[in-house]
Scaffold this motif. Sequence first.
Motif, PDB file in Angstrom:
ATOM      1  N   ARG A  26      13.468 -18.366  38.716  1.00  0.00           N
ATOM      2  CA  ARG A  26      14.101 -19.351  39.156  1.00  0.00           C
ATOM      3  C   ARG A  26      15.533 -18.150  37.950  1.00  0.00           C
ATOM      4  NH1 ARG A  26      15.575 -24.994  39.676  1.00  0.00           N
ATOM      5  NH2 ARG A  26      16.840 -24.473  40.571  1.00  0.00           N
ATOM      6  N   LEU A  27      17.024 -17.989  38.652  1.00  0.00           N
ATOM      7  CA  LEU A  27      17.763 -17.444  37.913  1.00  0.00           C
ATOM      8  C   LEU A  27      19.704 -17.960  37.807  1.00  0.00           C
ATOM      9  CD1 LEU A  27      18.159 -14.572  36.527  1.00  0.00           C
ATOM     10  CD2 LEU A  27      18.673 -13.556  38.765  1.00  0.00           C
ATOM     11  N   ALA A  28      19.879 -17.855  36.756  1.00  0.00           N
ATOM     12  CA  ALA A  28      21.517 -18.933  37.070  1.00  0.00           C
ATOM     13  C   ALA A  28      22.137 -17.881  37.922  1.00  0.00           C
ATOM     14  CB  ALA A  28      22.111 -18.588  35.706  1.00  0.00           C
ATOM     15  N   PRO A  29      23.329 -18.333  38.590  1.00  0.00           N
ATOM     16  CA  PRO A  29      23.853 -17.933  39.815  1.00  0.00           C
ATOM     17  C   PRO A  29      24.704 -17.336  39.689  1.00  0.00           C
ATOM     18  CG  PRO A  29      24.389 -21.078  40.101  1.00  0.00           C
ATOM     19  CD  PRO A  29      23.673 -20.413  38.677  1.00  0.00           C
ATOM     20  N   GLY A  30      24.939 -16.101  40.307  1.00  0.00           N
ATOM     21  CA  GLY A  30      25.505 -14.737  39.894  1.00  0.00           C
ATOM     22  C   GLY A  30      24.841 -13.500  38.771  1.00  0.00           C
TER      23      GLY A  30
END
Length: 98
Positions: free
Chosen positions: A85-89
């Motif tokens: 999972r990775l933060a948007p952007g």
Amino acid sequence: MYLINLRYTGALAEIDDALEEHRAFLERHFAAGVFVMAGPKVPRDGGVIIATGVDRERLDAIIAEDPFARQQLAHYEITEFKATRLAPGLNLPEPSTP
């Protein structure tokens, strides 16, 4: 990916003396695409590096080149993890292949 947790074992004066060479070491491995994030801890008792795109054996060899390691100024704890999972952007680096 790897989380590299450095804990200083030398005096801060010794760390400061090796800091320019350590930063050059970091820059080489950022340019090579192995290190994707790095910085000092708060309080200043070590640092953290995020690495990707290498196997553990190669990473161990890279860490052994660090001036802090060569001068026995830091202890390294390395944790491998799978980023899912990775933060948007933000872009997730491509996974390495063994």
